[in-house]
Design a protein around this motif. Structure first.
Motif, short mmCIF file in Angstrom:
data_model
loop_
_atom_site.label_atom_id
_atom_site.label_comp_id
_atom_site.label_asym_id
_atom_site.label_seq_id
_atom_site.Cartn_x
_atom_site.Cartn_y
_atom_site.Cartn_z
N LEU A 73 55.95 -19.57 18.39
CA LEU A 73 56.32 -18.16 18.52
C LEU A 73 57.72 -18.01 19.09
N GLY A 74 58.10 -18.91 20.00
CA GLY A 74 59.44 -18.81 20.59
C GLY A 74 60.53 -19.14 19.61
N VAL A 75 60.30 -20.18 18.82
CA VAL A 75 61.30 -20.59 17.82
C VAL A 75 61.13 -19.78 16.54
N GLY A 76 59.87 -19.53 16.20
CA GLY A 76 59.60 -18.78 14.98
C GLY A 76 59.24 -19.68 13.82
N VAL A 77 58.03 -20.26 13.85
CA VAL A 77 57.54 -21.10 12.76
C VAL A 77 56.61 -20.25 11.91
N VAL A 78 56.94 -20.09 10.63
CA VAL A 78 56.15 -19.26 9.73
C VAL A 78 55.43 -20.16 8.73
N LEU A 79 54.10 -20.05 8.68
CA LEU A 79 53.30 -20.76 7.69
C LEU A 79 52.62 -19.73 6.80
N THR A 80 52.60 -19.97 5.52
CA THR A 80 51.94 -19.06 4.59
C THR A 80 50.45 -19.42 4.49
N TYR A 81 49.67 -18.49 3.98
CA TYR A 81 48.23 -18.74 3.82
C TYR A 81 47.94 -19.98 2.97
N PRO A 82 48.62 -20.17 1.83
CA PRO A 82 48.35 -21.37 1.05
C PRO A 82 48.56 -22.66 1.84
N TYR A 209 63.09 -18.85 13.05
CA TYR A 209 64.02 -19.88 12.60
C TYR A 209 63.51 -20.61 11.36
N PHE A 210 62.19 -20.95 11.37
CA PHE A 210 61.63 -21.71 10.26
C PHE A 210 60.92 -20.78 9.29
N THR A 211 61.67 -20.05 8.47
CA THR A 211 61.05 -19.17 7.49
C THR A 211 61.99 -18.99 6.31
#
Length: 399
Positions: A73-82, A209-211
């Motif tokens: 959450l601090g860095v911003g890691v985004v994972l999609t549902y798939p 950051y990771f999106t």
């Protein structure tokens, strides 16, 4: 703040939509039942309870879950549902083998990464999931999670030095019975991460950051299944746990370096994954070679019996006897065979006396009393033919 609290509540609710959450409990029960069945075959009694592999991991799971959540959450890691569904599917398929050693982050995230990289259309998502569920993947964020989960694995191994290990009997290459322990644990690590679409908007230029090309986000609580199972036959279990923990820690640092480098050169994310998988295999291979090149640790000698395991809450457990202890005398009688051990115990009356050599090589004199409800003698297990084999042989002799 209100939107974060709302999305947190929704994220926790989404945990119960993840099939891996329910599968984890099934796997925990199945693993316990399988172990107890083996304990009864070997020793004629259940040694540890059904949830033993899992219940002593709660502290690490919660702390590591909070740490990983703070990072994602601090860095911003985004994972999609798939991606989340694929991670769960890989974990379930690996666990179907019954081998907890395959529940390493190296294998779960590594295999999922390779599927996403080389088989991007691993399922016709648009025919199953809403079109809003993007297949976009940021591989650097995924490999950074891999490095942190390997760190969690190393911490679990370090803690296993003073935790429970699970005894069993097995045939050696020469056909004799030898004792060994399973250095085994399974944990469910829950952590928050971001998913595309929701009421959360970026609060800084770098975040998330990771999106890839998303403007609003929501939270989801993911259960990650983590486990290991190493057979310890030639070493003291705490020493084996320490060596494996150090190797896994070094692997997590190496994977972390490549994951960080992948921010600038994407090819390093693939190198990080290959390093994680091959590194885990190398650790397992080197450990097996060390085990094969040494004599059995739990074997008795001509001078004493060596304890393979101690039954919890037994007289021996109350006296502080540990696996790996030598029993040299019982009630003043020197013993080096099981028959002599049990015969000497029968002469003890209400009290018994033991002379032992502890794991530090020191001689100790112990005295205890029998209490109402005590069962299975002192609660000591030694290397001998399994209980079910002894019953079979007795039945044949009587027949």
């Amino acid at each position: 703040m209100e939107s974060w609290l709302l999305e947190s509540a929704k994220g926790i609710g989404r945990l119960f939509l993840n099939p891996l959450f329910y599968w984890a409990f099934i796997l925990i029960i199945f693993t316990g039942i399988k172990r107890i069945k083996r304990e009864r075959e070997d020793f004629g009694i259940k040694v540890y309870d059904l949830f033993s592999e899992w219940k002593y991991t709660w502290g690490v799971s919660i702390i590591m879950g909070l740490f990983i959540s703070a990072y994602t959450l601090g860095v911003g890691v985004v994972l999609t549902y798939p991606v989340i569904l694929l991670l769960g599917a890989v974990a379930i398929l690996l666990s179907l083998t019954g081998r907890l050693s395959l529940l390493s982050a190296s294998y779960i995230i590594g295999i999922a990464y390779l599927i996403l990289l080389f088989v991007p259309k691993w399922v016709d998502l648009q025919s199953i999931l809403p079109s809003s569920m993007s297949m976009n993947i940021h591989f650097s964020g995924l490999t950074s999670l891999l490095a942190i989960l390997l760190l969690a694995e190393s911490i679990m191994l370090f803690r296993a030095r003073k935790g429970l290990t699970y005894p069993e009997l097995t045939l050696s290459k020469r056909g004799g019975w030898v004792g060994q322990h399973h250095l085994k644990k399974m944990a469910v690590i829950p952590f928050f991460t971001l998913i595309p679409t929701g009421s959360l908007t970026p609060f800084a230029d770098y975040w998330p950051y990771f999106t890839l090309n998303d403007e609003t986000y929501s939270l989801i609580l993911i259960p990650f299944l983590l486990g290991f199972d190493h057979i310890v036959r030639a070493h003291e279990p705490s020493i084996a746990a320490t060596e494996l923990a150090r190797s896994t820690l070094l692997l997590s640092l190496l994977v972390g370096i490549f994951a960080f480098s992948s921010i600038y050169y994407s090819v390093f994310s693939l190198i990080a994954v290959l390093c994680a998988i091959l590194g885990r295999e190398l650790i397992n291979y080197r450990y097996r070679i060390k085990e094969q090149n040494k004599a059995g640790y739990f074997q008795s000698t001509d001078q004493a019996l060596k304890v393979l395991a101690v039954l919890p809450d037994s007289p021996a457990d109350r006296l502080g006897i540990k696996a790996g202890t030598f029993i040299t005398k019982v009630n003043g009688t020197r013993i080096n065979q099981l028959e002599a051990f049990y015969h000497a115990l029968q002469t003890s009356g209400a009290f018994f006396k033991l002379e032992i050599i502890n794991k530090e090589g020191e001689v100790e004199l112990l005295q205890g009393a029998w209490y109402q409800g005590d069962h299975h003698g002192l609660g000591l297990f030694f290397t001998s033919p399994p209980h079910n084999k002894q019953i079979h042989n007795t039945a044949e002799a009587e027949g």
